[in-house]
Design a protein around this motif. Structure first.
Motif, PDB file in Angstrom:
ATOM      1  N   THR A 369       0.850  -1.205   0.000  1.00 27.27           N
ATOM      2  CA  THR A 369       0.000   0.000   0.000  1.00 27.27           C
ATOM      3  C   THR A 369       0.880   1.248   0.000  1.00 27.27           C
ATOM      4  N   TYR A 370       1.296   1.664  -1.165  1.00 32.30           N
ATOM      5  CA  TYR A 370       2.142   2.872  -1.224  1.00 32.30           C
ATOM      6  C   TYR A 370       1.331   4.127  -0.904  1.00 32.30           C
ATOM      7  N   THR A 371       0.063   4.104  -1.250  1.00 28.73           N
ATOM      8  CA  THR A 371      -0.776   5.296  -1.090  1.00 28.73           C
ATOM      9  C   THR A 371      -1.573   5.231   0.211  1.00 28.73           C
ATOM     10  N   ALA A 372      -1.989   6.394   0.681  1.00 35.96           N
ATOM     11  CA  ALA A 372      -2.730   6.473   1.938  1.00 35.96           C
ATOM     12  C   ALA A 372      -4.075   5.756   1.842  1.00 35.96           C
ATOM     13  N   PHE A 373      -4.789   5.966   0.746  1.00 32.64           N
ATOM     14  CA  PHE A 373      -6.146   5.404   0.688  1.00 32.64           C
ATOM     15  C   PHE A 373      -6.112   3.882   0.696  1.00 32.64           C
ATOM     16  N   SER A 374      -5.090   3.294   0.037  1.00 32.99           N
ATOM     17  CA  SER A 374      -5.012   1.832   0.017  1.00 32.99           C
ATOM     18  C   SER A 374      -4.580   1.298   1.386  1.00 32.99           C
ATOM     19  N   TYR A 375      -3.696   2.047   2.064  1.00 29.24           N
ATOM     20  CA  TYR A 375      -3.285   1.655   3.420  1.00 29.24           C
ATOM     21  C   TYR A 375      -4.497   1.619   4.359  1.00 29.24           C
ATOM     22  N   LEU A 376      -5.339   2.632   4.302  1.00 26.95           N
ATOM     23  CA  LEU A 376      -6.479   2.717   5.221  1.00 26.95           C
ATOM     24  C   LEU A 376      -7.497   1.614   4.944  1.00 26.95           C
ATOM     25  N   PHE A 377      -7.590   1.229   3.677  1.00 27.77           N
ATOM     26  CA  PHE A 377      -8.452   0.094   3.327  1.00 27.77           C
ATOM     27  C   PHE A 377      -7.880  -1.199   3.891  1.00 27.77           C
ATOM     28  N   LYS A 378      -6.591  -1.422   3.633  1.00 29.16           N
ATOM     29  CA  LYS A 378      -5.977  -2.694   4.012  1.00 29.16           C
ATOM     30  C   LYS A 378      -5.839  -2.821   5.533  1.00 29.16           C
ATOM     31  N   GLN A 379      -5.444  -1.751   6.187  1.00 29.66           N
ATOM     32  CA  GLN A 379      -5.182  -1.788   7.627  1.00 29.66           C
ATOM     33  C   GLN A 379      -6.468  -1.800   8.447  1.00 29.66           C
ATOM     34  N   TYR A 380      -7.456  -1.045   8.004  1.00 30.51           N
ATOM     35  CA  TYR A 380      -8.650  -0.839   8.826  1.00 30.51           C
ATOM     36  C   TYR A 380      -9.942  -1.359   8.188  1.00 30.51           C
ATOM     37  N   GLY A 381      -9.854  -1.835   6.965  1.00 32.88           N
ATOM     38  CA  GLY A 381     -11.079  -2.251   6.286  1.00 32.88           C
ATOM     39  C   GLY A 381     -12.004  -1.075   6.019  1.00 32.88           C
ATOM     40  N   ALA A 382     -11.461   0.143   6.045  1.00 32.42           N
ATOM     41  CA  ALA A 382     -12.292   1.334   5.818  1.00 32.42           C
ATOM     42  C   ALA A 382     -12.702   1.401   4.341  1.00 32.42           C
ATOM     43  N   GLU A 383     -13.905   1.871   4.078  1.00 34.13           N
ATOM     44  CA  GLU A 383     -14.266   2.234   2.708  1.00 34.13           C
ATOM     45  C   GLU A 383     -13.439   3.489   2.423  1.00 34.13           C
ATOM     46  N   SER A 384     -12.606   3.417   1.400  1.00 28.64           N
ATOM     47  CA  SER A 384     -11.552   4.418   1.278  1.00 28.64           C
ATOM     48  C   SER A 384     -11.413   4.843  -0.176  1.00 28.64           C
ATOM     49  N   LEU A 385     -11.297   6.134  -0.405  1.00 25.99           N
ATOM     50  CA  LEU A 385     -11.106   6.591  -1.782  1.00 25.99           C
ATOM     51  C   LEU A 385     -10.368   7.921  -1.858  1.00 25.99           C
ATOM     52  N   VAL A 386      -9.977   8.261  -3.094  1.00 24.75           N
ATOM     53  CA  VAL A 386      -9.311   9.531  -3.386  1.00 24.75           C
ATOM     54  C   VAL A 386     -10.296  10.380  -4.181  1.00 24.75           C
ATOM     55  N   TYR A 387     -10.496  11.600  -3.719  1.00 26.72           N
ATOM     56  CA  TYR A 387     -11.440  12.531  -4.351  1.00 26.72           C
ATOM     57  C   TYR A 387     -10.587  13.587  -5.048  1.00 26.72           C
ATOM     58  N   GLU A 388     -10.479  13.467  -6.356  1.00 26.36           N
ATOM     59  CA  GLU A 388      -9.623  14.376  -7.126  1.00 26.36           C
ATOM     60  C   GLU A 388     -10.478  15.439  -7.798  1.00 26.36           C
ATOM     61  N   ILE A 389     -10.031  16.681  -7.708  1.00 24.87           N
ATOM     62  CA  ILE A 389     -10.720  17.787  -8.381  1.00 24.87           C
ATOM     63  C   ILE A 389      -9.796  18.328  -9.475  1.00 24.87           C
ATOM     64  N   GLY A 390     -10.366  18.683 -10.605  1.00 24.82           N
ATOM     65  CA  GLY A 390      -9.569  19.233 -11.694  1.00 24.82           C
ATOM     66  C   GLY A 390      -8.923  20.554 -11.311  1.00 24.82           C
ATOM     67  N   ASP A 391      -7.753  20.821 -11.882  1.00 25.33           N
ATOM     68  CA  ASP A 391      -7.074  22.102 -11.622  1.00 25.33           C
ATOM     69  C   ASP A 391      -7.969  23.283 -11.987  1.00 25.33           C
ATOM     70  N   LYS A 392      -8.758  23.083 -13.077  1.00 28.21           N
ATOM     71  CA  LYS A 392      -9.541  24.199 -13.604  1.00 28.21           C
ATOM     72  C   LYS A 392     -11.037  24.052 -13.318  1.00 28.21           C
ATOM     73  N   THR A 393     -11.414  23.072 -12.529  1.00 29.66           N
ATOM     74  CA  THR A 393     -12.833  22.929 -12.203  1.00 29.66           C
ATOM     75  C   THR A 393     -13.330  24.227 -11.566  1.00 29.66           C
TER      76      THR A 393
END
Ligand SMILES: [Zn+2]
Length: 415
Positions: A369-393
């Motif tokens: 789990t290099y990334t935080a969201f995958s670590y939190l899923f694997k370690q805690y079973g949390a429903e976990s995701l990354v919410y990305e917003i566009g630079d120009k949104t």
């Protein structure tokens, strides 16, 4: 105050833009590869005023978030700025921020030259460092065709005695975030605590909001990557909705305890870094090895709060920015405790925002789990995701989507 009708029309228009963007086929990033996160040296900037002999135009990078590595006067009206990253290799997020003023009013052209990578952020300008406007009309460039974007980026600017701020995105440094945290800390059932310090000694802050006796916890965090200001806007809209006076929010905060880590990388933000912390590392690749103080502090804090006390981390959301809005999630094939939560949430988001189609990609299918969201899923079973917003949104749409998303999430988590 913007009235409701305006917001609705804006949402409709912006929703259509979002559909158009999805049709351009933003694919998001490829699979995450492991890289060493052992600290490496970074090149810290020389800070001060850049002034050339006999000239009367001044440039300064001497403020938090500033990034300007060199300045050359080419002729009477053309100035070339050198913008370099803190170290390499590095993701292409060329942050820049500087102030400019002149003894007499005049029109100049500023050409940004990047030591590495390509132009990404159209210049934003401000007269006070607080309210900003873009020098480029939204949607004027097709920003997915990276190869067509020039490495030099020129823009014209009228300068004079009053300072003009120029930056890649709006400035939100650790000082601004501390102000926001202090405001929230006045709310009932809220505690701000320091869980560690960065390499440069800046505090790493967590806000705890809600019912401390509840076993059910959620985590909201962001700004692992310094230039990702639109992700920060989304995070604040999301949090402000959770703590609002609405019945739903009050009920939610009676049933849950919420942790907020608004600024994972204070050094990177204040140093005007493109991507890394003071250890010269992408923090969002350090959630397997934990070589860096920022990621380690959050890991240790969660262990004390969650595992050691038999609590449950139900949900975790990591706010970022990229070229276009996208959600990165755990591959739904992986076994999870609440498998329908994220799918239902995104489906309802689509229903609530006319014309908006969430762009969703699985970015973790097992392994380290290099990334935080995958670590939190694997370690805690949390429903976990990354919410990305566009630079120009558009900023109004970021706020609207953040509010809608937070309300829908509370609703689902209370069921
Ligand atoms: Zn990011």
């Amino acid at each position: 105050m913007i009235n409701i009708k305006t917001i609705y029309i804006a949402a409709l228009l912006l929703g259509n833009v979002a559909v158009a963007q999805n049709k351009t086929g933003f694919k998001g990033q490829g699979p995450i590869r492991g890289v060493s996160t052992v600290s490496r040296p970074v090149l810290r900037q020389w800070k001060g005023i850049f002034l050339q002999k006999g000239d009367d135009v001044y440039f300064s990078n001497d403020f938090e978030g500033g990034r300007l590595n060199g300045m050359l006067k080419v002729n009477d009206t053309l100035y070339t700025a050198l913008i370099s990253p803190e170290n390499v290799p590095i993701n292409g997020s060329p942050w820049y921020a500087f102030k400019v003023w002149a003894a007499k009013e005049k029109n100049i052209t500023i050409s940004l030259t990047y030591l590495q990578g390509r132009h990404r952020y159209p210049a934003k300008i401000s007269r006070d460092g607080l309210s900003w406007s873009s020098l480029e009309t939204a949607g004027a460039k097709k920003y997915f065709e990276l190869d067509s974007v020039p490495q030099n980026y020129e823009f014209k600017l009228k300068v004079g005695k009053d300072t003009t701020w120029v930056a890649a995105q709006e400035l939100f440094t650790s000082k601004h975030v501390s102000g926001w945290v202090a405001e929230l800390n006045h709310q009932p059932n809220t505690t701000a605590l320091q869980i560690g310090t960065s390499t440069l000694g800046k505090p790493l802050t967590v806000l705890k909001i809600g019912n401390p006796a509840s076993k059910k916890r959620i985590l909201i965090y962001g700004r692992q990557h310094p230039p990702e200001v639109t992700g920060h806007y989304a995070m604040t809209a999301f949090v402000q909705t959770l703590i609002s006076d609405a019945k739903l929010s009050k009920k939610f905060l009676k049933e849950y305890l919420v942790y907020i880590v608004p600024l994972m990388n204070p050094d990177g933000v204040d140093e005007g870094n493109w991507r890394h912390n003071t250890g010269g590392v992408d923090l969002n690749r350090d959630w397997d090895a934990f070589n860096q103080p920022e990621s380690s502090a959050v890991r240790d804090f969660l262990k004390k709060e969650i595992s050691d006390q038999g609590n449950k981390l139900v949900f975790a959301i990591d706010f970022h920015s990229t070229y276009d809005d996208i959600y990165y999630r755990v591959d739904p094939k992986l076994k999870s405790d609440n498998p329908d939560l994220i799918s239902s949430w995104l489906r309802k988001t689509q229903e609530q925002i006319p014309g908006y189609v969430p762009n969703v990609k699985s970015l973790y299918s097992g392994g380290p789990t290099y990334t935080a969201f995958s670590y939190l899923f694997k370690q805690y079973g949390a429903e976990s995701l990354v919410y990305e917003i566009g630079d120009k949104t558009p900023r109004d749409f970021i706020k609207h989507k953040g509010e809608v998303s937070a309300n829908l999430l509370m609703d689902l988590l209370l069921k």
